[in-house]
Design an enzyme around this catalytic site. Structure first.
Site, PDB file in Angstrom:
ATOM      1  CB  SER A 142      -0.949   0.023   1.211  1.00 16.45           C
ATOM      2  OG  SER A 142      -1.540   1.281   1.378  1.00 16.45           O
ATOM      3  CE1 TYR A 155      -4.064  -1.482   5.933  1.00 16.56           C
ATOM      4  CE2 TYR A 155      -3.388   0.639   5.029  1.00 16.56           C
ATOM      5  CZ  TYR A 155      -3.797  -0.669   4.840  1.00 16.56           C
ATOM      6  OH  TYR A 155      -3.923  -1.172   3.571  1.00 16.56           O
TER       7      TYR A 155
END
Length: 297
Positions: A142, A155
């Site tokens: 990501s 995250y």
């Protein structure tokens, strides 16, 4: 990896979203699949969909936060298949909200699934992969592993760690013929948001605007290209490319955007003053109580 035909892939998070599209694309290229997910119904449906593709498809239901279950699944994969050539650590979860409100349990849950389990699976398969011809490792990292924003600290931490682990593997094993790729897409509309944990009672993890998002199909296609070309890092969406460039050449812009707020600092100061007033009132009450006890005694 020059070709996917006849190879075997171990893929986590395969039942939906990017994982499902990867499975479909890999099967279409003639790649055998060992698919892992906690969603048994989703895995069965995918296996039925891939029937008739001319490839072998094995499935395993596994909670990736359970280390013993993960170990068992890896062992099963090595026993059932003729060998793993391609490892794709795709599964991930998120937790959204103020970091000071996150519990240690939430931190442990997220870091285990997003970072420690991919490392665990890779470490167990790496000795085997080193004996395969032209193997490859893919980690779904990501853009959140390159650039940080607010309210997704756990995250971001997991993805920054996964980017670092991926690059370390590539630096160490690239010379031994192992391909290693970090996939860094921008936002993708998958069940990551629907299944994510929100720290606000009754609220879900907010969805990014659709115009900023890539599709799961786009990410899967970019991932396959990255594998075949042995890319170090694959960025998906203009947003991901833009943020990556900013983080390298103008990080102050990102810092300014993150720090800009009309009301955030004022709210915090109001909370500080309110807490100071509460503590002062409590001190006065305690002093009055002590004085009363002395007078009574």
């Amino acid at each position: 990896m020059k070709s996917l035909a006849g190879r075997t892939a171990f893929l986590t998070g395969a039942a939906a979203g990017i994982g499902r599209e990867l499975a479909v694309t890999l099967a279409g290229a003639g790649c055998h699949l060992f698919l892992v997910d906690r969603d048994e119904a989703g895995l069965q449906q995918l296996q039925q969909q891939l029937a008739g593709q001319g490839v072998s498809v094995w499935t395993a239901v596994c909670d990736l936060s359970d280390s013993q279950a993960v170990d068992a699944v890896v062992l099963t994969a090595l026993r059932q298949t003729e060998g793993i050539d391609l490892l794709i650590n795709n599964a991930g979860v998120c937790c959204w909200g103020p970091t000071d409100q996150m519990s240690q349990t939430q931190w442990d849950w997220l870091l285990t699934i997003n970072l420690l389990t991919p490392i665990r699976i890779t470490q167990q398969l790496l000795p085997h992969l080193l004996l395969r011809e032209d193997p490859h490792i893919v980690n779904m990292c990501s853009i959140s592993g390159l650039v940080a924003g607010g309210r997704l600290a756990a995250y971001h931490t997991s993805k920054f760690g996964l980017v670092g682990y991926t690059e370390a593997l590539r630096a160490e094993y690239g010379r031994r013929g192992v391909g290693v790729t970090a996939i860094c897409p921008g936002p993708v509309r998958t069940n990551l948001y629907d299944s994510g944990q929100s720290l606000r009672s009754g609220a879900k993890v907010p969805l990014p605007p659709a115009w900023l998002c890539a599709t799961a199909e786009q990410v899967a296609a970019a991932t396959i290209r990255g594998i075949l070309r042995d890319r170090r890092r694959v960025l998906v969406t203009p947003m991901a490319h833009g943020l990556s460039l900013l983080s390298r050449f103008a990080p102050w812009i990102i810092d300014f955007a993150n720090r800009f707020s009309r009301h955030g600092r004022r709210r915090r100061l109001e909370q500080v003053r309110a807490e100071q007033q509460r503590q002062a009132a409590a001190a006065i009450a305690n002093a009055d109580l002590t004085a009363a006890e002395i007078a009574a005694g």
